[in-house]
Motif scaffolding. Structure first.
Motif, PDB file in Angstrom:
ATOM      1  N   ASN A 398       0.671  -1.301  -0.092  1.00 34.41           N
ATOM      2  CA  ASN A 398       0.103  -0.037   0.042  1.00 34.41           C
ATOM      3  C   ASN A 398       0.858   1.334  -0.005  1.00 34.41           C
ATOM      4  O   ASN A 398       0.044   2.410  -0.291  1.00 34.41           O
ATOM      5  N   ASP A 399       2.188   1.202   0.090  1.00 35.64           N
ATOM      6  CA  ASP A 399       2.789   2.415   0.606  1.00 35.64           C
ATOM      7  C   ASP A 399       4.382   2.233   0.378  1.00 35.64           C
ATOM      8  O   ASP A 399       4.869   0.943   0.690  1.00 35.64           O
ATOM      9  N   TRP A 401       8.499   4.105   0.736  1.00 34.76           N
ATOM     10  CA  TRP A 401       9.322   5.201   1.070  1.00 34.76           C
ATOM     11  C   TRP A 401      10.929   4.617   1.241  1.00 34.76           C
ATOM     12  O   TRP A 401      11.086   3.453   1.670  1.00 34.76           O
ATOM     13  N   ASN A 439      -1.032   1.000   5.748  1.00 33.78           N
ATOM     14  CA  ASN A 439      -1.519   1.644   4.623  1.00 33.78           C
ATOM     15  C   ASN A 439      -0.308   2.819   4.333  1.00 33.78           C
ATOM     16  O   ASN A 439      -0.483   3.326   3.240  1.00 33.78           O
ATOM     17  N   GLY A 440       0.327   3.220   5.365  1.00 33.29           N
ATOM     18  CA  GLY A 440       1.353   4.468   5.118  1.00 33.29           C
ATOM     19  C   GLY A 440       2.462   4.356   5.729  1.00 33.29           C
ATOM     20  O   GLY A 440       2.653   3.481   6.702  1.00 33.29           O
ATOM     21  N   ASP A 479      -2.210   7.295   5.906  1.00 28.48           N
ATOM     22  CA  ASP A 479      -1.116   8.098   5.506  1.00 28.48           C
ATOM     23  C   ASP A 479      -0.450   8.519   6.505  1.00 28.48           C
ATOM     24  O   ASP A 479      -1.184   8.818   7.663  1.00 28.48           O
ATOM     25  N   SER A 519      -4.705  10.658   2.218  1.00 32.52           N
ATOM     26  CA  SER A 519      -3.209  11.472   2.104  1.00 32.52           C
ATOM     27  C   SER A 519      -3.223  12.521   2.721  1.00 32.52           C
ATOM     28  O   SER A 519      -3.827  13.549   2.994  1.00 32.52           O
ATOM     29  N   HIS A 561      -4.508  11.138  -3.298  1.00 31.97           N
ATOM     30  CA  HIS A 561      -3.132  11.581  -2.801  1.00 31.97           C
ATOM     31  C   HIS A 561      -2.628  13.073  -3.256  1.00 31.97           C
ATOM     32  O   HIS A 561      -3.367  13.443  -4.115  1.00 31.97           O
ATOM     33  N   GLY A 602      -1.362   7.388  -6.324  1.00 32.44           N
ATOM     34  CA  GLY A 602      -0.089   7.996  -5.955  1.00 32.44           C
ATOM     35  C   GLY A 602       0.475   8.630  -6.615  1.00 32.44           C
ATOM     36  O   GLY A 602       0.492   8.890  -7.967  1.00 32.44           O
ATOM     37  N   ALA A 643       1.039   3.253  -4.739  1.00 30.40           N
ATOM     38  CA  ALA A 643       2.012   4.446  -4.099  1.00 30.40           C
ATOM     39  C   ALA A 643       3.239   4.549  -4.746  1.00 30.40           C
ATOM     40  O   ALA A 643       3.641   3.668  -5.584  1.00 30.40           O
ATOM     41  N   TRP A 645       7.388   6.554  -4.867  1.00 33.09           N
ATOM     42  CA  TRP A 645       8.398   7.191  -4.095  1.00 33.09           C
ATOM     43  C   TRP A 645       9.555   6.926  -4.859  1.00 33.09           C
ATOM     44  O   TRP A 645       9.955   6.202  -5.656  1.00 33.09           O
TER      45      TRP A 645
END
Length: 725
Positions: A398-399, A401, A439-440, A479, A519, A561, A602, A643, A645
């Motif tokens: 889901n995310d 980073w 989720n985040g 998020d 988000s 987002h 995203g 998502a 990044w």
């Protein structure tokens, strides 16, 4: 001489006197002599005619037998392993096994002309096993793609009417009337005989009769106009209605489908008419009884704790039923049914598959994702191409980073946390402190990372282990984002929930909304944005009260987002391809160059002129800074991407779900009814009325991949008798 006749139908009775008897005898002798002269050659002629007729009948029978050989060769090309998805599997000439029919022995050869795989010459010879007479025919055939190319590129294909009380993301082609009820949306092109719409069409329309009382966001061609409604594109009156005859031409015949699927199952009957325990079944044949009656099959486990998994084609001569509370994993297989098909409300289906009924198809199950067990999507951009990476998990991600260009984290369902330290060459699972969906994820460094999820879950990684934190809420958190400057972090979630981490603890803030927030993005302590359902935007300016204020977005669609390059240049993305840009105090609507309207999930950029967005069905789009149009990128996946990044314009990661479970529904002769519990990913085709019931939403893929469905139709170019004797 006296003659008497009874009207009762008796034979004539004749009485003769003596003199008359002698005269009659002479007359009879004369007639006998005349008969001998005339009848003898007449009988000879009749015998010759009978022999000629018999010979003609034998030749006709041989012709039928030889033509049966041609049909046999076409069947072998279709189903016998001589021709695959990529073309012929033989060169030169092959001889088929001889067979007997109509008292004739039939031999058949197939020649791959010039070994090009384009034209095939079939020579079939039928020889009478008694007289030795022979008829030889030659036929040339060629494969034509049509079945998969038409059905699976459309959302709906119908020989009759299509009634839409639900939404469709895909093209629609029907030979009857397409009815769109108020508020429903088609995201795709429409070709039909008549369009009667009170909804929205995001695509081009071609029809014979146009009765539009809604809005069409595209070009329109019509033959007869009843109502134009609102059309944003070019409107053209055509001299002729659209030609829809190709729909019948591409429709597979019942006999062809039956032979195609029957070749995939055992010849012996499956012993039971009910499957009432979780198990693996297939390939399976529900044939006829000794008395010739069709046999039906019911799957009735009444549990979704375990599943009935298909492991091959299911061929049913009667009806096929899945009862309420029963879970079936299609597992990439085909259900082919000569009767009706019924997935009852409250039943469960997962996995990709093909479902075909010759009768009515009623499909109303709950859709469960993840049926094929494929790994979840991770894709990386290296500055020139996007490429898949191996996630080593089936949990939806889901995310994502990263703390550096090489060290990246991804979180997902079931509390899954993945980490790579080598730019995704290897992703490994970390020990998580929860089984709730995450989720985040966001952090300031490898020893200060936050993850949020369902049920108010908040976790922190200190460089050694993940540990749970007290959030003070049970609402799902969707998020998290913050700043390394002051280590202040924000999290948003359902019911308008906004949390702030400051001075070592989490506390709630006043959002002045109760909608789901999806988000959050922070520029500075006085510039924080949160977005959510119904076009909601909330902004925090750093006030001591901790109150967020409303900001107009210009849309009522859900926003998924938010990201910005500065306080004066912010992008918002969401449903139906929504892209809104807030720049220097002004709002701008933006579009995608390919005219698609996907759910966008995203957004991330390296600068205001280098921004990427990802979304459903693997969509990736890029903005280069000029105008308001985004360019669709070539994506290596059709899985939903949730998502994105990156650390630079040449090092970007996107994560998403496991394999999409695409299901193809078709009724060859009757009608199809769809009302799934959950979003339906697949295509529908029906010879009768196709109905999307209220609450259903069909998401059509452009490419189902290689599914178990006929790809080619074989066309006879010519057939000649080349020898008879």
């Amino acid at each position: 001489m006296k003659t008497r006749m009874k009207r009762s139908g008796e034979l004539f009775r004749v009485s003769l006197s003596g003199r008359e008897t002698g005269e009659a005898f002479v007359t009879v002798l004369a007639l006998l002599v005349l008969g001998a002269i005339v009848i003898t050659p007449l009988l000879g002629f009749m015998i010759t005619g009978l022999k000629a007729g018999q010979s003609h009948e034998d030749i006709t029978t041989e012709l039928y037998s030889a033509d049966a050989g041609v049909q046999y060769a076409i069947w072998e090309l279709q189903n016998g392993g001589l021709f695959g998805d990529d073309g012929p599997l033989f060169i030169g000439t092959v001889s088929l096994d001889p067979f007997e029919i109509n008292g004739d022995n039939v031999t058949v050869t197939i020649e791959n002309e010039n070994d090009e795989g384009v034209f095939f010459k079939i020579v079939s010879e039928a020889t009478d096993m008694v007289t030795g007479s022979m008829t030889r025919v030659r036929s040339r055939v060629t494969p034509t793609e049509g079945y998969q190319g038409n059905f699976f590129e459309n959302g709906i294909t119908g020989l009759g009417n299509v009634d839409m009380s639900g939404g469709c993301n895909g093209d629609i082609q029907c030979a009857g009337t397409l009815t769109v009820t108020p508020g429903e949306i088609i995201r795709g092109d429409v070709t039909c005989w008549k369009l009667y719409s009170k909804g929205l069409v995001y695509g081009d329309v071609r029809c014979a009769i146009l009765d539009n009382q809604g809005t069409i966001y595209g070009d329109v061609e019509y033959y007869t106009l009843q109502n134009l409604g609102v059309v944003t594109g070019t409107v053209t009156a055509t001299p002729l209605p659209p030609d829809l005859t190709d729909l019948n031409e591409i429709w597979p015949e019942q006999e062809y489908l039956t032979s195609f699927y029957q070749a995939q199952v055992p010849s012996s009957n499956y012993p039971s008419t009910i499957v009432n325990a979780c198990s693996t079944i297939g390939p399976l044949y529900m044939g006829y009884t000794a008395a010739g009656a069709a046999r039906s099959l019911t799957i009735d486990t009444k549990t979704q704790v375990c599943e009935v998994k298909l492991n091959g084609t299911i061929f049913v001569t009667g009806d096929f039923t899945v009862t309420s509370k029963t879970l079936v994993n299609l597992n990439g297989q085909t259900i082919y049914c000569l009767g009706d098909i019924y997935f009852a409300p409250g039943s469960y289906v997962k996995g990709s598959g093909v479902i075909i009924g010759l009768g009515t198809v009623r499909f109303q199950p709950n859709i469960v994702s993840g049926g094929v067990g494929d790994q979840s999507a991770i894709v990386r951009y290296n500055g020139s191409v996007w490429a898949n990476q191996t996630s080593n998990t089936v949990a939806d991600l889901n995310d994502v980073w990263g703390s550096s260009a090489t060290t990246v984290y991804a979180v997902g369902d079931g509390g899954v946390i993945l980490k790579t330290i080598n730019s995704g060459t290897l992703w490994t699972a970390m020990t998580s402190a929860t089984t709730n969906a995450l989720n985040g994820v966001w952090g300031t460094a490898d020893n200060n990372i936050f993850a949020v999820g369902d049920g108010g879950t908040v976790m922190r990684y200190d460089g050694a282990a993940w540990s749970a934190m007290t959030s003070g809420t049970t609402s799902n958190l969707n998020d998290v984002w913050g700043s390394a400057l002051d280590n202040v972090v924000y999290a948003v979630g359902d019911g308008g929930t906004i949390l702030r981490y400051k001075d070592g603890g989490w506390s709630g803030m006043t959002s002045l909304t109760d909608v789901q927030l999806n988000s959050v993005w922070r520029i500075s302590g006085s510039d924080v944005y949160a977005v959510g359902a119904e076009g909601t935007i909330r902004r925090y300016d750093g006030n001591v009260e901790g109150t967020w204020t409303s900001m107009s977005s210009g849309t009522t669609l859900d926003l998924r987002h938010v990201w910005g390059s500065s306080a004066s240049d912010i992008f918002f993305v969401g449903d139906e391809g929504t892209i809104r840009r807030y720049k220097d105090g002004n709002w701008y609507s933006m579009t995608i160059d390919t005219g698609i309207f996907p759910q966008l999930m995203g957004i991330w950029g390296s600068a205001s002129n280098d921004v990427y967005v990802v979304g459903e069905l693997g969509v990736i789009i890029h903005y280069g800074g000029a105008g308001t149009t985004w360019t669709q990128e070539t994506s290596p996946t059709t899985k939903d991407l949730n998502a994105i990044w990156g650390s630079s314009s040449a090092n970007i990661y996107a994560v998403g779900e496991n394999a999409e479970d695409f299901i193809f529904l078709q009724s060859v002769n009757e009608w199809v009814e769809l009302k799934p519990g959950g979003e339906f990913h697949g295509s529908m085709a029906g010879a009768g009325t196709v109905e999307l019931l209220p609450g259903s939403n069909l998401m059509a893929p452009k490419d189902l991949g290689r599914v178990n469905f006929p790809r080619y139709r074989w066309i006879r170019i010519d057939t000649y008798i080349i020898e008879q004797h």
